[in-house]
Design an enzyme around this catalytic site. Structure first.
Site, mmCIF file in Angstrom:
data_model
loop_
_atom_site.group_PDB
_atom_site.id
_atom_site.type_symbol
_atom_site.label_atom_id
_atom_site.label_comp_id
_atom_site.label_asym_id
_atom_site.label_seq_id
_atom_site.Cartn_x
_atom_site.Cartn_y
_atom_site.Cartn_z
ATOM 1 N N GLN A 120 0.798 -1.228 0.000
ATOM 2 C CA GLN A 120 0.000 0.000 0.000
ATOM 3 C C GLN A 120 0.824 1.268 0.000
ATOM 4 O O GLN A 120 0.595 2.166 -0.798
ATOM 5 C CB GLN A 120 -0.785 -0.013 1.308
ATOM 6 C CG GLN A 120 -1.975 -0.827 1.254
ATOM 7 C CD GLN A 120 -3.063 0.173 1.461
ATOM 8 O OE1 GLN A 120 -3.395 0.937 0.555
ATOM 9 N NE2 GLN A 120 -3.546 0.227 2.672
ATOM 10 N N ASP A 140 10.128 -6.704 -3.520
ATOM 11 C CA ASP A 140 9.057 -7.331 -2.746
ATOM 12 C C ASP A 140 9.335 -8.827 -2.719
ATOM 13 O O ASP A 140 10.380 -9.283 -3.219
ATOM 14 C CB ASP A 140 7.660 -6.975 -3.301
ATOM 15 C CG ASP A 140 6.630 -6.881 -2.159
ATOM 16 O OD1 ASP A 140 6.366 -7.925 -1.526
ATOM 17 O OD2 ASP A 140 6.120 -5.781 -1.896
ATOM 18 N N ARG A 171 2.143 -4.053 18.371
ATOM 19 C CA ARG A 171 3.388 -3.956 17.616
ATOM 20 C C ARG A 171 4.323 -5.127 17.920
ATOM 21 O O ARG A 171 5.074 -5.583 17.069
ATOM 22 C CB ARG A 171 4.094 -2.645 17.946
ATOM 23 C CG ARG A 171 3.303 -1.433 17.544
ATOM 24 C CD ARG A 171 3.811 -0.170 18.189
ATOM 25 N NE ARG A 171 5.066 0.260 17.605
ATOM 26 C CZ ARG A 171 6.228 0.218 18.224
ATOM 27 N NH1 ARG A 171 6.297 -0.211 19.456
ATOM 28 N NH2 ARG A 171 7.318 0.619 17.639
ATOM 29 N N HIS A 201 6.509 5.647 17.598
ATOM 30 C CA HIS A 201 5.209 5.697 16.996
ATOM 31 C C HIS A 201 4.491 4.497 17.621
ATOM 32 O O HIS A 201 4.687 3.392 17.183
ATOM 33 C CB HIS A 201 5.487 5.548 15.490
ATOM 34 C CG HIS A 201 4.380 5.077 14.637
ATOM 35 N ND1 HIS A 201 3.390 5.910 14.231
ATOM 36 C CD2 HIS A 201 4.132 3.877 14.082
ATOM 37 C CE1 HIS A 201 2.561 5.232 13.448
ATOM 38 N NE2 HIS A 201 2.988 4.008 13.344
ATOM 39 N N ASP A 213 3.635 10.996 12.253
ATOM 40 C CA ASP A 213 3.013 11.481 13.494
ATOM 41 C C ASP A 213 3.253 12.972 13.665
ATOM 42 O O ASP A 213 2.380 13.712 14.124
ATOM 43 C CB ASP A 213 3.573 10.693 14.684
ATOM 44 C CG ASP A 213 3.297 9.220 14.507
ATOM 45 O OD1 ASP A 213 2.202 8.781 14.851
ATOM 46 O OD2 ASP A 213 4.177 8.511 13.972
ATOM 47 N N ARG A 271 0.897 14.628 11.385
ATOM 48 C CA ARG A 271 -0.463 14.521 11.938
ATOM 49 C C ARG A 271 -0.670 15.574 13.019
ATOM 50 O O ARG A 271 -1.737 16.182 13.119
ATOM 51 C CB ARG A 271 -0.680 13.132 12.532
ATOM 52 C CG ARG A 271 -0.962 12.065 11.488
ATOM 53 C CD ARG A 271 -0.978 10.685 12.140
ATOM 54 N NE ARG A 271 -1.375 9.655 11.193
ATOM 55 C CZ ARG A 271 -1.138 8.365 11.358
ATOM 56 N NH1 ARG A 271 -0.493 7.930 12.433
ATOM 57 N NH2 ARG A 271 -1.555 7.498 10.455
HETATM 58 P P1 NAI Z 1 1.396 -3.687 3.059
HETATM 59 O O1 NAI Z 1 1.120 -4.993 3.709
HETATM 60 O O2 NAI Z 1 0.399 -3.135 2.105
HETATM 61 O O3 NAI Z 1 2.792 -3.761 2.298
HETATM 62 C C1 NAI Z 1 3.892 -4.402 2.808
HETATM 63 C C2 NAI Z 1 4.631 -5.005 1.637
HETATM 64 O O4 NAI Z 1 5.851 -5.550 2.122
HETATM 65 C C3 NAI Z 1 3.871 -6.137 0.951
HETATM 66 O O5 NAI Z 1 3.839 -5.925 -0.453
HETATM 67 C C4 NAI Z 1 4.702 -7.368 1.305
HETATM 68 O O6 NAI Z 1 4.667 -8.367 0.291
HETATM 69 C C5 NAI Z 1 6.083 -6.740 1.436
HETATM 70 N N1 NAI Z 1 7.054 -7.558 2.141
HETATM 71 C C6 NAI Z 1 6.836 -8.441 3.152
HETATM 72 N N2 NAI Z 1 7.989 -9.013 3.505
HETATM 73 C C7 NAI Z 1 8.947 -8.484 2.724
HETATM 74 C C8 NAI Z 1 10.335 -8.691 2.613
HETATM 75 N N3 NAI Z 1 10.967 -9.578 3.368
HETATM 76 N N4 NAI Z 1 11.018 -7.983 1.677
HETATM 77 C C9 NAI Z 1 10.390 -7.098 0.880
HETATM 78 N N5 NAI Z 1 9.070 -6.875 0.940
HETATM 79 C C10 NAI Z 1 8.358 -7.551 1.854
HETATM 80 O O7 NAI Z 1 1.690 -2.644 4.243
HETATM 81 P P2 NAI Z 1 1.757 -1.056 4.195
HETATM 82 O O8 NAI Z 1 0.424 -0.493 4.561
HETATM 83 O O9 NAI Z 1 2.385 -0.620 2.926
HETATM 84 O O10 NAI Z 1 2.710 -0.750 5.421
HETATM 85 C C11 NAI Z 1 4.060 -1.136 5.386
HETATM 86 C C12 NAI Z 1 4.719 -0.961 6.750
HETATM 87 O O11 NAI Z 1 4.762 0.398 7.137
HETATM 88 C C13 NAI Z 1 3.994 -1.675 7.885
HETATM 89 O O12 NAI Z 1 4.968 -2.308 8.701
HETATM 90 C C14 NAI Z 1 3.327 -0.570 8.654
HETATM 91 O O13 NAI Z 1 3.136 -0.892 10.003
HETATM 92 C C15 NAI Z 1 4.363 0.514 8.499
HETATM 93 N N6 NAI Z 1 3.890 1.872 8.746
HETATM 94 C C16 NAI Z 1 4.713 2.713 9.451
HETATM 95 C C17 NAI Z 1 4.373 4.013 9.688
HETATM 96 C C18 NAI Z 1 5.265 4.901 10.466
HETATM 97 O O14 NAI Z 1 4.840 6.018 10.755
HETATM 98 N N7 NAI Z 1 6.473 4.512 10.804
HETATM 99 C C19 NAI Z 1 3.106 4.547 9.189
HETATM 100 C C20 NAI Z 1 2.318 3.612 8.425
HETATM 101 C C21 NAI Z 1 2.711 2.316 8.223
#
Ligand code: NAI
Length: 304
Positions: A15, A42, A98, A187, A159, A162
Site C-alpha cells: 500500500q 518485494d 506492535r 510511533h 506522526d 499529523r
Molecule cells: P502492506 O502490507 O500493504 O505492504 C507491505 C509489503 O511488504 C507487501 O507488499 C509485502 O509483500 C512486502 N514484504 C513483506 N515481507 C517483505 C520482505 N521480506 N522484503 C520485501 N518486501 C516484503 O503494508 P503497508 O500499509 O504498505 O505498510 C508497510 C509498513 O509500514 C507496515 O509495517 C506498517 O506498520 C508501516 N507503517 C509505518 C508508519 C510509520 O509512521 N512509521 C506509518 C504507516 C505504516
C-alpha cells in the site's frame, strides 16, 4: 544534468509502496531537478503485483525517472542504492500489538541489512518505515556495521505531520503556518504529544476504520518529507522529528533509535539541544525510552 540517484523501496508492491513510488518519480522526495532510478523489492508472492506497479511507472512517463529495477532478489535490489526506504515487512493489522510482528520483522531486517552492507552505495541513507520501525532500524544498524549510524533512521514524520494537521484544524490556521512540534521516541501507544495526544495517537486506527486500509498516502508523503529534509536541509528556524541513534541527549539512553527534534544541513541531522522538558513530558519521554529498551531486548532475544 545531475546523475540519477538510486532509491530503493522495499515492500514496493504494498500500500505505502504504491503511493510512494510515483511521488519519488515525480521529484517529491529529492526535488524537481533530480533524476532517479527506482529499485523496488518485494517477496515472490507479490512479484506479479510488483511488475504491475512497474508497468504503471512506465505508463506514467515520468520525465525524472531514468530506470526501474523491480525484483524479488534482495542483492539486486540493494546494489548501488544511495537511499533505501524500508517499507517491506509484516504490517500491524487492526487490534494487533506492535510486539506481535517483531519476530518476523527482525529476521527480515537482519537479512536486508546484510545486503545493504555489502551492495549499497557508499554513504547510503536509510529510512525504516515498517513497524516496529525504531527497532527494525536498530537491527539494521547492527547487521550493517559499515553503514555509519548517522545514516540509519526511522520514520516518525507521519506522526509529526499529523500533529501539525491537528493543530492547524483546531486553531483554524494554515498548516504551513504551524511548525516545530516534536514527536519524542516512537510511533506507538506510549507516544507523547500535548492535549491532543489521543487524536494523533489513534489517527492511524481511525483511518483504517474509515478506509478499511492503512494510511498509505500520508505515510508515503511523510517518507518523502523525511528524506527531502535530510538531503536538502530544514528551513532556518524549523525543526522536524526523526528517529535517530540516541547519543544520550535529553537523558534518552544511548544506543536506542529514538525520535528527536532535529535540524538538518549538508545531508546531516543534528539533535536540537536545550529545549526545556516539563515534568509531564519527562515522564512520557522516559516511558517511551523504557518501551523501546524492552522492544530492543525482545528483538535481540528473537535473534538468538
Ligand atoms: P502492506 O502490507 O500493504 O505492504 C507491505 C509489503 O511488504 C507487501 O507488499 C509485502 O509483500 C512486502 N514484504 C513483506 N515481507 C517483505 C520482505 N521480506 N522484503 C520485501 N518486501 C516484503 O503494508 P503497508 O500499509 O504498505 O505498510 C508497510 C509498513 O509500514 C507496515 O509495517 C506498517 O506498520 C508501516 N507503517 C509505518 C508508519 C510509520 O509512521 N512509521 C506509518 C504507516 C505504516
Amino acid at each position: 544534468a545531475k546523475d540519477p540517484v538510486r532509491v530503493l523501496v522495499t515492500g514496493a508492491a504494498g500500500q505505502i509502496g504504491y503511493a510512494l513510488v510515483p511521488m519519488i518519480a515525480r521529484g517529491v522526495m529529492l526535488g524537481p531537478d533530480q533524476p532517479v532510478i527506482l529499485h523496488m523489492l518485494d517477496i515472490p508472492p507479490a512479484a506479479e503485483s510488483l511488475n504491475g506497479v512497474k508497468m504503471e511507472l512506465v505508463d506514467a512517463a515520468f520525465p525524472l525517472l531514468k530506470g526501474v529495477v523491480a525484483t524479488t532478489d534482495v542483492v539486486e535490489a540493494c546494489t548501488g542504492v544511495n537511499i533505501a526506504v524500508m517499507v517491506g515487512g509484516f504490517p500491524r493489522k487492526e487490534g494487533m500489538e506492535r510486539k506481535d510482528v517483531m519476530s518476523k520483522n527482525v529476521s527480515i531486517y537482519k537479512s536486508q541489512a546484510s545486503a545493504l552492507e555489502k551492495h549499497a552505495a557508499a554513504n547510503c541513507k536509510v529510512l525504516v518505515v515498517a513497524n516496529p520501525a525504531n527497532t527494525n532500524a536498530l537491527i539494521l544498524k547492527e547487521y550493517a556495521p559499515s553503514i555509519p549510524e548517522k545514516n540509519i533512521s526511522c520514520l516518525t514524520r507521519l506522526d509529526h505531520n499529523r500533529a501539525l494537521g491537528q493543530i492547524s484544524e483546531r486553531l483554524k490556521v494554515q498548516v504551513s503556518d504551524v511548525k516545530n512540534v516534536i514527536i519524542w521516541g516512537n510511533h506507538s501507544s506510549t507516544q507523547l504529544n500535548g492535549e491532543f495526544i489521543s487524536t494523533v495517537q489513534q489517527r492511524g486506527a481511525a483511518i483504517i476504520k474509515a478506509r478499511k486500509l492503512s494510511s498509505a498516502l500520508s505515510a508515503a508523503s511523510a517518507a518523502c518529507d523525511h528524506i527531502r529534509d535530510w538531503v536538502l536541509g530544514t528551513p532556518q528556524g524549523t525543526f522536524v522529528s526523526m528517529g535517530v541513534y540516541s547519543d544520550g541527549s535529553y537523558n534518552v539512553p544511548a544506543g536506542l533509535i529514538y525520535s528527536f527534534p532535529v535540524t538538518t544541513a549538508n545531508g546531516e541531522w543534528k539533535i536540537v539541544q536545550g529545549l526545556s522538558i516539563d515534568e509531564f513530558s519527562r515522564k512520557k519521554l522516559d516511558a517511551t525510552a523504557e518501551e523501546l529498551s524492552e522492544e530492543k531486548n525482545l528483538a535481540y532475544s528473537c535473534l538468538s
